[in-house]
Scaffold this motif. Structure first.
Motif, PDB file in Angstrom:
ATOM      1  N   UNK A  95       0.872  -1.338  -0.016  1.00 59.35           N
ATOM      2  CA  UNK A  95      -0.124   0.035   0.259  1.00 59.35           C
ATOM      3  C   UNK A  95       1.025   1.289   0.023  1.00 59.35           C
ATOM      4  N   UNK A  96       0.558   2.358  -0.880  1.00 58.19           N
ATOM      5  CA  UNK A  96       1.325   3.555  -0.680  1.00 58.19           C
ATOM      6  C   UNK A  96       0.373   4.521  -1.135  1.00 58.19           C
ATOM      7  N   UNK A  97       0.425   5.605  -0.534  1.00 57.58           N
ATOM      8  CA  UNK A  97      -0.333   7.013  -0.369  1.00 57.58           C
ATOM      9  C   UNK A  97      -0.350   7.962   0.756  1.00 57.58           C
ATOM     10  N   UNK A  98      -0.588   9.185   0.335  1.00 57.39           N
ATOM     11  CA  UNK A  98      -0.458  10.181   1.324  1.00 57.39           C
ATOM     12  C   UNK A  98      -1.294  10.235   2.830  1.00 57.39           C
ATOM     13  N   UNK A  99      -0.923  11.260   3.727  1.00 48.27           N
ATOM     14  CA  UNK A  99      -1.878  11.383   4.895  1.00 48.27           C
ATOM     15  C   UNK A  99      -2.254  12.974   4.662  1.00 48.27           C
ATOM     16  N   UNK A 100      -3.241  12.930   4.953  1.00 45.39           N
ATOM     17  CA  UNK A 100      -3.761  14.364   4.701  1.00 45.39           C
ATOM     18  C   UNK A 100      -4.358  14.859   6.075  1.00 45.39           C
ATOM     19  N   UNK A 101      -3.916  16.045   6.518  1.00 44.22           N
ATOM     20  CA  UNK A 101      -4.362  16.642   7.759  1.00 44.22           C
ATOM     21  C   UNK A 101      -5.230  17.822   7.358  1.00 44.22           C
ATOM     22  N   UNK A 102      -6.612  17.968   7.708  1.00 46.06           N
ATOM     23  CA  UNK A 102      -7.434  18.817   7.306  1.00 46.06           C
ATOM     24  C   UNK A 102      -8.731  18.718   7.977  1.00 46.06           C
TER      25      UNK A 102
END
Ligand code: NDP
Length: 453
Positions: A95-102
Motif C-alpha cells: 500500500x502506498x499513499x499520502x496522509x492528509x491533515x485537514x
C-alpha cells in the motif's frame, strides 16, 4: 444503440449499488462514478473481467483502520481527533499513499483518495498498491510543538499497520516535510528500525532529491506531452494555477522554466492575479511566505502592488491558455468550466486530486478542451516516492539528474498508456478514459491472477 443503452443502464445500476453500500460518502461516489463511466464498457466487452466481478471487488477497500488521536496543546488542554488509514488495494505492491491533515477529512474523502491512488500508482509502472490516510486535525495556527505532539501520538497507533513492505505513507494536504519528519522520528523510535516506511523524508535522513518538486514538475512534463500531440509547446502560454502549496508552487516553477507566464495562485482565502506574471524571483518570495513563514497568499499584493487579490474567489474567470487546479477536490465547478470555455481555454491539467466536479469535467471535454485527469497528470509525486523507496532499499541516494530523468520517463510512459487506451475514432485522445482503463487493466489482471479473494 441498444448496447450503448444497456451499458448506460449497467453503469447507473452499479453506481446505485455503490451509493447504497456507502451511504453519504459523496466524494467516494463521485470518484467511482467517473471511473465506471469509462471502464464499464471495456469490462463488458472483455468477459474475463466481467465474469470475475472485478469492478465490484475493486470498489471495496481491503480494510479501513479508524483510531483516536489524543494530544495536549500548549495550554495543557487535552484534544481528541479521529484518524484513518484506508488500505485500498495491494494487488500490485505494498500500500502506498499520502496522509492528509485537514478539518474536512472524512472517511469518504480518504476512500475516494485511496481508490484513485490505486490506479494512479498502477499507471506509474512501479510496484505500488493504493492507500490514503489522515485526520480531521487542523494544523493551521498550531505551534511546532503541538504539531509534533499530534504526529507522535498518531504514529503510536499507525505504526502497528505500516512497514516498508506493507504500507508506506507520505504527505498530502497539511502534511509536508515538518510533519513527515515528526512521524518518521516517532516510527523509528517505536520500532527501533531505520527503514523507508515513510516517503517525503528530509534529505539527510533518507529523502530523495526532487521529491518536493515531483508532483508539480510531473504535471508540467505530462502537459508538455499533451501539447506535443497537437504540435504546441508551453512556451509563451498564459497559465492559471490554483493553490499555493507543494503541488501549486512547483507546477508554477516548471511552467516558468518552460517559458510560460503564470498569472495566478490561490489559497482558501482567495486568489491573486499578477498581470505581469509570477517570475522565479517572485516565486522564491512566495516559497518563503508559504513554506517558512506559513503566511497567506493575500500578502503577495503588499509586496507586488501591480497584482490584485480577489477575496474568497477562484482564479477560473481570468483569461488564459492553460489551467492547473492544484488546491483541493471540487474546486472547479460547472460555472468555472463555463468561464474557462468562454475564455477559449486550450487545456486543463489536474494537479490536485479530483479538483473538477463531474459536470465540469464533462463540459470541458465536450467543448473540446484537452483535459488531463489527476490520476495521470499528478502521478509524478507518488512516482518519486516510489523512487525514494528504491533508494532506501538500495541504501544509495541518486543524483538530482538521475531522479528527474526517471520522473520524465515515467510521465512519458503514463502519457503513452493514455494514448493507447484513450485514442478516439475522431483522432483525439480521451485522457480520462485512457488513464482509467490502463490503470484498471494492470490492477485487474493481478487480482484475477490471485483467484478469488
Ligand atoms: P498543501 O497542503 O501543500 O497545499 C494545499 C493548497 O490548497 C493550499 O494553498 C491550501 O490553502 C489550498 N486549499 C486547501 N483546501 C482548500 C479549499 N477547500 N479551498 C481552496 N484552497 C484550498 O497540499 P498539496 O499541494 O500537497 O496538495 C494539493 C492537492 O494535490 C491535493 O488534492 C492533494 O491530494 C494533491 N496531490 C498532492 C501530492 C503531493 O505530492 N503533495 C501528490 C498528488 C496529489 P490554505 O493554506 O488556505 O488551506
Amino acid at each position: 444503440m441498444i448496447n450503448e443503452e444497456s451499458t448506460l443502464d449497467q453503469i447507473s445500476s452499479f453506481n446505485r449499488g455503490i451509493v447504497q453500500r456507502n451511504p453519504a460518502e459523496f466524494e467516494f461516489h463521485q470518484a467511482v462514478q467517473e471511473f465506471t463511466e469509462s471502464v464499464m464498457p471495456f469490462v463488458k466487452s472483455n468477459s474475463k473481467y466481467d465474469d470475475g466481478h472485478i469492478l465490484h471487488r475493486m470498489t471495496e477497500p481491503d480494510r479501513i483502520i479508524i483510531f483516536r488521536v489524543c494530544w495536549e496543546d500548549d495550554s495543557g488542554h487535552i484534544n481528541c481527533n479521529r484518524a484513518w488509514r484506508v488500505q485500498f488495494n495491494n494487488s500490485i505492491g505494498p500500500y502506498k499513499g499520502g496522509l492528509r491533515f485537514h478539518p474536512s477529512v472524512t472517511q469518504s474523502v480518504l476512500k475516494f483518495l485511496g481508490f484513485e491512488q490505486t490506479f494512479k500508482n498502477a499507471l506509474t509502472g512501479l510496484p505500488m498498491g493504493g492507500a490514503k490516510g489522515g485526520s480531521d486535525f487542523n494544523p493551521k495556527g498550531k505551534s511546532d510543538r503541538e504539531i509534533m505532539r499530534f504526529c507522535q501520538s498518531l504514529m503510536i497507533e499507525l505504526s502497528k499497520y505500516i512497514g516498508e513492505d506493507t504500507d508506506i505513507p507520505a504527505g498530502d494536504i497539511g502534511v509536508g516535510g515538518r510533519e513527515i519528519s515528526y512521524l518518521f522520528g516517532q516510527y523509528k523510535k517505536l520500532t527501533g528500525r531505520f527503514v523507508g516506511t515513510l516517503t517525503g523524508k528530509g534529505l539527510s535522513y533518507g529523502g530523495s532529491l526532487i521529491r518536493t518538486e515531483a508532483t508539480g514538475y510531473g504535471v508540467i512534463y505530462f502537459t508538455g506531452h499533451m501539447l506535443g500531440v497537437i504540435n504546441e509547446t508551453l512556451k509563451g502560454k498564459k497559465a492559471l494555477v490554483s493553490g499555493s502549496g507543494n503541488v501549486a508552487i512547483f507546477c508554477a516553477e516548471k511552467l516558468i522554466d518552460e517559458g510560460a507566464k503564470v498569472l495566478t495562485l490561490s489559497d482558501s482565502g482567495g486568489f491573486i492575479h499578477d498581470p505581469d506574471g509570477i517570475d522565479q524571483e517572485k516565486l522564491e518570495w512566495l516559497k518563503d511566505l508559504k513554506f517558512i513563514k506559513r503566511g497567506r497568499i493575500s500578502e503577495y499584493v503588499n509586496k507586488y502592488p501591480n497584482a490584485k487579490f480577489y477575496k474568497d474567489e477562484r482564479p477560473w474567470k481570468i483569461k488564459a491558455d492553460l489551467a492547473f487546479p492544484c488546491a483541493t477536490q471540487n474546486e472547479l465547478d460547472k460555472n468555472d468550466a463555463k468561464n474557462l470555455i468562454e475564455n477559449n481555454i486550450l487545456l486543463v491539467s489536474e494537479g490536485a486530486n479530483m479538483p473538477s466536479t463531474l459536470d465540469a469535467a464533462k463540459l470541458l471535454q465536450d467543448a473540446g478542451v484537452i483535459f488531463a485527469p489527476a490520476k495521470a497528470a499528478n502521478a509524478g509525486g507518488v512516482a518519486v516516492s516510489g523512487l525514494e523507496q528504491s533508494q532506501n532499499a538500495l541504501r544509495i541516494p541518486w543524483s538530482r539528474e538521475e531522479v528527474d530523468g526517471r520522473l520524465k520517463q515515467i510521465m512519458e510512459h503514463i502519457h503513452k498508456q493514455c494514448v493507447e487506451y484513450g485514442s478516439t475514432e475522431e483522432k483525439s485522445i480521451n485522457y480520462v478514459k485512457g488513464a482509467n482503463i490502463a490503470g484498471f487493466v494492470k490492477v485487474a489482471d493481478a487480482m484475477l491472477a490471485y483467484g478469488i479473494g
